[in-house]
Design an enzyme around this catalytic site. Sequence first.
Site, mmCIF file in Angstrom:
data_model
loop_
_atom_site.group_PDB
_atom_site.id
_atom_site.type_symbol
_atom_site.label_atom_id
_atom_site.label_comp_id
_atom_site.label_asym_id
_atom_site.label_seq_id
_atom_site.Cartn_x
_atom_site.Cartn_y
_atom_site.Cartn_z
ATOM 1 N N HIS A 158 0.767 -1.166 -0.020
ATOM 2 C CA HIS A 158 -0.029 0.113 0.043
ATOM 3 C C HIS A 158 0.913 1.255 -0.019
ATOM 4 O O HIS A 158 2.104 1.304 0.478
ATOM 5 C CB HIS A 158 -0.954 0.016 1.193
ATOM 6 C CG HIS A 158 -0.132 -0.119 2.562
ATOM 7 N ND1 HIS A 158 0.214 0.791 3.376
ATOM 8 C CD2 HIS A 158 0.314 -1.473 2.915
ATOM 9 C CE1 HIS A 158 0.719 -0.033 4.208
ATOM 10 N NE2 HIS A 158 0.870 -1.255 4.148
ATOM 11 N N GLU A 280 8.281 -7.344 4.963
ATOM 12 C CA GLU A 280 7.765 -6.198 4.343
ATOM 13 C C GLU A 280 8.869 -5.171 4.725
ATOM 14 O O GLU A 280 9.400 -4.949 5.625
ATOM 15 C CB GLU A 280 6.472 -5.607 5.237
ATOM 16 C CG GLU A 280 6.034 -4.363 4.745
ATOM 17 C CD GLU A 280 4.546 -4.000 5.455
ATOM 18 O OE1 GLU A 280 4.630 -4.571 6.655
ATOM 19 O OE2 GLU A 280 3.948 -3.108 5.119
#
Length: 296
Positions: A158, A280
Amino acid sequence: MLTAEELSMLRKAGETAAAARSLGMDMVREGVKLYDVAQEVEGYIRGKGCGLAFPCNISVNEIAAHYTPSVNDKSVFEAGDVVKVDCGAEVGGFVGDTAGTVEVGTKRHTALIEASKRARDTVAEIVGAGTPICEIGRVVEMCMHQGGFKPIRNLCGHEIKPYNLHAGVSIPNYHNGDSDKLTSGMVVAIEPFATNGEGIVLNGPLGNIVRIQRERKLADPKAQEFFDYAKGEFKTFPFCARSCDFPDAERHVRTLIRHGVLTGYPQFIEARKGMVSQHEHTFYIAGERAEVTTLP
Ligand code: MN
Ligand code: MN
Protein backbone atom coordinates in the site's frame (compact mmCIF):
# COMPACT_ATOMS: atom_id res chain seq x y z
CA MET A 1 8.83 15.07 -3.45
CA LEU A 2 9.42 15.30 0.28
CA THR A 3 11.30 18.26 1.76
CA ALA A 4 14.60 17.55 3.53
CA GLU A 5 12.82 17.85 6.86
CA GLU A 6 10.04 15.44 5.85
CA LEU A 7 12.58 12.97 4.50
CA SER A 8 14.47 13.00 7.77
CA MET A 9 11.22 12.21 9.62
CA LEU A 10 10.47 9.37 7.20
CA ARG A 11 13.99 8.01 7.68
CA LYS A 12 13.81 8.18 11.45
CA ALA A 13 10.47 6.34 11.43
CA GLY A 14 11.94 3.71 9.11
CA GLU A 15 15.14 3.13 11.08
CA THR A 16 13.23 2.90 14.33
CA ALA A 17 10.65 0.45 12.95
CA ALA A 18 13.44 -1.71 11.50
CA ALA A 19 15.33 -1.87 14.79
CA ALA A 20 12.10 -2.63 16.67
CA ARG A 21 11.26 -5.43 14.22
CA SER A 22 14.71 -7.00 14.70
CA LEU A 23 14.40 -6.70 18.47
CA GLY A 24 10.99 -8.39 18.38
CA MET A 25 12.10 -11.18 16.06
CA ASP A 26 15.12 -11.92 18.25
CA MET A 27 12.82 -12.37 21.27
CA VAL A 28 10.62 -14.98 19.58
CA ARG A 29 11.52 -18.27 21.31
CA GLU A 30 9.63 -21.25 22.71
CA GLY A 31 7.86 -20.31 25.96
CA VAL A 32 8.07 -16.52 25.47
CA LYS A 33 4.79 -14.62 25.77
CA LEU A 34 3.41 -12.83 22.69
CA TYR A 35 2.48 -10.02 25.09
CA ASP A 36 6.10 -9.49 26.16
CA VAL A 37 7.32 -9.22 22.56
CA ALA A 38 4.61 -6.70 21.63
CA GLN A 39 5.33 -4.60 24.72
CA GLU A 40 9.08 -4.62 24.08
CA VAL A 41 8.71 -3.65 20.41
CA GLU A 42 6.32 -0.80 21.17
CA GLY A 43 8.38 0.34 24.17
CA TYR A 44 11.43 0.57 21.92
CA ILE A 45 9.55 2.67 19.32
CA ARG A 46 8.20 5.05 21.96
CA GLY A 47 11.58 5.21 23.70
CA LYS A 48 13.06 6.60 20.48
CA GLY A 49 10.52 9.43 20.58
CA CYS A 50 8.35 7.98 17.80
CA GLY A 51 4.63 7.27 17.83
CA LEU A 52 3.10 3.87 17.11
CA ALA A 53 1.80 3.75 13.54
CA PHE A 54 -0.18 0.63 14.58
CA PRO A 55 0.03 -1.99 17.34
CA CYS A 56 2.79 -4.56 16.98
CA ASN A 57 1.11 -7.39 15.06
CA ILE A 58 2.19 -10.87 16.15
CA SER A 59 0.43 -13.33 13.90
CA VAL A 60 1.13 -17.04 14.30
CA ASN A 61 0.88 -19.89 11.72
CA GLU A 62 -2.33 -19.65 9.63
CA ILE A 63 -3.07 -16.18 11.00
CA ALA A 64 -1.61 -13.91 8.33
CA ALA A 65 -2.10 -10.53 10.01
CA HIS A 66 -4.03 -8.28 12.38
CA TYR A 67 -3.51 -10.03 15.68
CA THR A 68 -2.01 -8.16 18.60
CA PRO A 69 -2.00 -9.60 22.12
CA SER A 70 -4.46 -8.10 24.62
CA VAL A 71 -3.47 -7.12 28.16
CA ASN A 72 -4.60 -10.53 29.45
CA ASP A 73 -3.06 -12.63 26.69
CA LYS A 74 -1.09 -15.41 28.39
CA SER A 75 -0.24 -17.31 25.21
CA VAL A 76 3.35 -18.28 24.47
CA PHE A 77 5.23 -19.34 21.36
CA GLU A 78 5.46 -23.07 20.77
CA ALA A 79 8.05 -25.09 18.87
CA GLY A 80 7.19 -25.12 15.17
CA ASP A 81 5.25 -21.83 15.20
CA VAL A 82 5.69 -19.56 12.19
CA VAL A 83 5.59 -16.06 13.67
CA LYS A 84 5.13 -12.79 11.80
CA VAL A 85 6.30 -9.65 13.64
CA ASP A 86 4.91 -6.55 11.89
CA CYS A 87 5.47 -3.13 13.45
CA GLY A 88 5.27 0.53 12.56
CA ALA A 89 6.82 3.75 13.86
CA GLU A 90 5.60 7.26 13.12
CA VAL A 91 7.33 10.66 13.19
CA GLY A 92 5.18 13.68 12.36
CA GLY A 93 2.80 11.37 10.48
CA PHE A 94 5.59 9.79 8.38
CA VAL A 95 5.63 6.02 8.78
CA GLY A 96 8.02 3.10 8.65
CA ASP A 97 6.08 -0.18 8.26
CA THR A 98 8.09 -3.42 8.30
CA ALA A 99 7.69 -7.12 9.00
CA GLY A 100 9.62 -10.35 9.17
CA THR A 101 8.96 -14.00 9.98
CA VAL A 102 10.64 -16.45 12.37
CA GLU A 103 10.08 -20.16 12.92
CA VAL A 104 10.30 -21.21 16.56
CA GLY A 105 12.81 -23.98 17.28
CA THR A 106 12.29 -26.10 14.13
CA LYS A 107 13.32 -25.68 10.48
CA ARG A 108 10.32 -27.16 8.69
CA HIS A 109 9.24 -23.91 7.06
CA THR A 110 12.54 -22.40 6.01
CA ALA A 111 11.57 -22.51 2.32
CA LEU A 112 8.24 -20.79 2.99
CA ILE A 113 9.94 -18.03 4.96
CA GLU A 114 12.60 -17.66 2.27
CA ALA A 115 9.92 -17.29 -0.43
CA SER A 116 8.37 -14.13 1.04
CA LYS A 117 11.82 -12.75 1.86
CA ARG A 118 13.13 -13.42 -1.63
CA ALA A 119 10.00 -11.87 -3.15
CA ARG A 120 10.42 -8.68 -1.14
CA ASP A 121 14.12 -8.42 -1.79
CA THR A 122 13.81 -9.18 -5.52
CA VAL A 123 11.13 -6.52 -5.84
CA ALA A 124 13.45 -4.08 -4.07
CA GLU A 125 15.77 -4.41 -7.09
CA ILE A 126 13.13 -3.13 -9.52
CA VAL A 127 11.15 -0.62 -7.48
CA GLY A 128 11.48 3.00 -8.54
CA ALA A 129 9.76 5.82 -10.38
CA GLY A 130 8.10 4.35 -13.47
CA THR A 131 7.82 0.76 -12.21
CA PRO A 132 4.41 -0.61 -13.27
CA ILE A 133 2.45 -1.81 -10.26
CA CYS A 134 1.57 -5.10 -11.98
CA GLU A 135 5.28 -5.78 -12.54
CA ILE A 136 5.81 -5.84 -8.76
CA GLY A 137 2.97 -8.34 -8.47
CA ARG A 138 4.40 -10.44 -11.28
CA VAL A 139 7.81 -10.65 -9.58
CA VAL A 140 6.25 -11.53 -6.21
CA GLU A 141 4.17 -14.28 -7.77
CA MET A 142 7.17 -15.64 -9.67
CA CYS A 143 9.28 -15.83 -6.48
CA MET A 144 6.46 -17.63 -4.68
CA HIS A 145 5.98 -20.20 -7.44
CA GLN A 146 9.73 -20.82 -7.64
CA GLY A 147 9.61 -21.92 -4.01
CA GLY A 148 6.49 -24.04 -4.57
CA PHE A 149 4.22 -21.62 -2.70
CA LYS A 150 1.38 -19.21 -3.43
CA PRO A 151 1.14 -15.52 -2.72
CA ILE A 152 -1.89 -14.41 -0.73
CA ARG A 153 -3.91 -12.67 -3.40
CA ASN A 154 -6.18 -10.61 -1.21
CA LEU A 155 -3.45 -9.01 0.89
CA CYS A 156 -1.66 -6.06 -0.67
CA GLY A 157 1.12 -3.61 -0.19
CA HIS A 158 0.00 0.00 0.00
CA GLU A 159 0.91 3.60 -0.43
CA ILE A 160 1.44 5.53 2.82
CA LYS A 161 0.62 9.21 3.13
CA PRO A 162 1.16 11.38 6.19
CA TYR A 163 -1.15 10.15 8.98
CA ASN A 164 -2.71 7.70 6.52
CA LEU A 165 -1.34 4.17 6.67
CA HIS A 166 -3.32 2.71 3.77
CA ALA A 167 -3.64 5.51 1.21
CA GLY A 168 -3.75 5.74 -2.56
CA VAL A 169 -2.43 2.82 -4.58
CA SER A 170 -2.52 -0.85 -3.60
CA ILE A 171 0.37 -3.09 -4.56
CA PRO A 172 -0.81 -6.60 -5.35
CA ASN A 173 1.10 -9.79 -4.64
CA TYR A 174 0.23 -11.20 -8.09
CA HIS A 175 0.08 -9.88 -11.66
CA ASN A 176 -3.27 -8.07 -11.62
CA GLY A 177 -2.86 -6.14 -14.87
CA ASP A 178 -2.61 -2.73 -13.17
CA SER A 179 -0.47 -0.74 -15.61
CA ASP A 180 -0.30 2.36 -13.34
CA LYS A 181 3.25 3.28 -12.43
CA LEU A 182 4.96 4.29 -9.23
CA THR A 183 5.93 7.96 -9.27
CA SER A 184 8.61 9.99 -7.54
CA GLY A 185 7.68 11.22 -4.09
CA MET A 186 5.50 8.23 -3.20
CA VAL A 187 6.02 6.22 -0.03
CA VAL A 188 4.95 2.59 -0.42
CA ALA A 189 5.01 -0.51 1.77
CA ILE A 190 5.55 -3.75 -0.13
CA GLU A 191 4.64 -6.89 1.76
CA PRO A 192 4.58 -10.28 0.07
CA PHE A 193 2.82 -13.06 1.98
CA ALA A 194 3.67 -16.68 1.09
CA THR A 195 1.54 -19.70 1.96
CA ASN A 196 1.32 -23.45 1.42
CA GLY A 197 -2.48 -23.11 1.64
CA GLU A 198 -5.12 -21.66 -0.67
CA GLY A 199 -3.57 -18.24 -1.23
CA ILE A 200 -6.56 -16.37 0.16
CA VAL A 201 -7.31 -15.05 3.64
CA LEU A 202 -10.74 -14.95 5.27
CA ASN A 203 -11.88 -12.72 8.10
CA GLY A 204 -11.59 -14.36 11.53
CA PRO A 205 -12.39 -13.08 15.00
CA LEU A 206 -11.37 -9.54 15.99
CA GLY A 207 -7.67 -9.28 16.74
CA ASN A 208 -7.68 -6.49 19.40
CA ILE A 209 -6.79 -3.75 16.88
CA VAL A 210 -9.17 -0.80 16.42
CA ARG A 211 -9.38 2.55 14.73
CA ILE A 212 -11.61 5.59 15.02
CA GLN A 213 -14.59 5.19 12.74
CA ARG A 214 -16.88 8.06 13.64
CA GLU A 215 -16.32 10.81 16.15
CA ARG A 216 -19.23 11.82 18.33
CA LYS A 217 -19.98 13.18 21.76
CA LEU A 218 -20.20 10.48 24.42
CA ALA A 219 -22.58 10.57 27.38
CA ASP A 220 -20.10 8.92 29.76
CA PRO A 221 -17.42 11.50 30.66
CA LYS A 222 -14.82 8.78 31.34
CA ALA A 223 -15.43 7.26 27.90
CA GLN A 224 -15.11 10.74 26.39
CA GLU A 225 -11.87 11.31 28.29
CA PHE A 226 -10.55 8.00 26.99
CA PHE A 227 -11.52 8.91 23.44
CA ASP A 228 -9.74 12.26 23.70
CA TYR A 229 -6.65 10.51 25.05
CA ALA A 230 -6.63 7.90 22.27
CA LYS A 231 -7.14 10.48 19.55
CA GLY A 232 -4.31 12.60 20.94
CA GLU A 233 -1.97 9.64 21.34
CA PHE A 234 -2.67 7.66 18.15
CA LYS A 235 -4.23 10.32 15.90
CA THR A 236 -5.66 8.61 12.83
CA PHE A 237 -3.61 5.43 13.29
CA PRO A 238 -4.89 2.02 14.40
CA PHE A 239 -4.27 1.22 18.07
CA CYS A 240 -5.16 -1.26 20.82
CA ALA A 241 -6.11 -1.10 24.49
CA ARG A 242 -2.80 -2.69 25.53
CA SER A 243 -0.85 0.31 24.19
CA CYS A 244 -3.00 2.83 26.07
CA ASP A 245 -1.65 4.48 29.20
CA PHE A 246 -5.17 4.93 30.56
CA PRO A 247 -7.07 3.10 33.35
CA ASP A 248 -9.60 0.50 32.15
CA ALA A 249 -8.63 0.98 28.52
CA GLU A 250 -9.98 -2.48 27.58
CA ARG A 251 -13.42 -1.60 28.92
CA HIS A 252 -13.47 1.81 27.23
CA VAL A 253 -12.47 0.28 23.92
CA ARG A 254 -15.39 -2.17 24.18
CA THR A 255 -17.77 0.70 24.98
CA LEU A 256 -16.58 2.80 22.06
CA ILE A 257 -16.91 -0.16 19.68
CA ARG A 258 -20.50 -0.62 20.90
CA HIS A 259 -21.21 3.05 20.19
CA GLY A 260 -19.78 2.82 16.69
CA VAL A 261 -17.00 5.28 17.52
CA LEU A 262 -14.29 2.64 17.12
CA THR A 263 -14.27 -0.28 14.75
CA GLY A 264 -12.24 -3.48 15.19
CA TYR A 265 -10.11 -5.23 12.59
CA PRO A 266 -10.76 -8.92 12.06
CA GLN A 267 -7.77 -11.25 11.98
CA PHE A 268 -6.89 -12.51 8.51
CA ILE A 269 -6.79 -16.31 8.46
CA GLU A 270 -5.54 -18.47 5.62
CA ALA A 271 -8.56 -20.13 3.97
CA ARG A 272 -7.14 -23.68 4.16
CA LYS A 273 -5.29 -23.03 7.43
CA GLY A 274 -2.04 -22.98 5.48
CA MET A 275 1.14 -21.66 7.06
CA VAL A 276 1.83 -18.03 6.20
CA SER A 277 5.06 -16.04 6.08
CA GLN A 278 5.44 -12.30 5.43
CA HIS A 279 8.24 -9.85 4.75
CA GLU A 280 7.75 -6.11 4.43
CA HIS A 281 9.76 -2.98 3.81
CA THR A 282 8.81 0.66 3.31
CA PHE A 283 10.18 2.39 0.19
CA TYR A 284 10.60 6.03 -0.70
CA ILE A 285 10.30 6.42 -4.47
CA ALA A 286 12.92 8.96 -5.44
CA GLY A 287 14.11 8.49 -8.98
CA GLU A 288 14.76 5.24 -10.75
CA ARG A 289 15.83 3.34 -7.65
CA ALA A 290 13.78 3.58 -4.48
CA GLU A 291 15.27 4.08 -1.06
CA VAL A 292 14.39 1.31 1.42
CA THR A 293 13.70 3.15 4.69
CA THR A 294 13.33 0.07 6.91
CA LEU A 295 16.68 -1.66 6.35
CA PRO A 296 18.18 -3.98 7.33
MN1 MN B 1 3.08 -3.98 8.16
MN1 MN C 1 1.89 -2.61 5.53
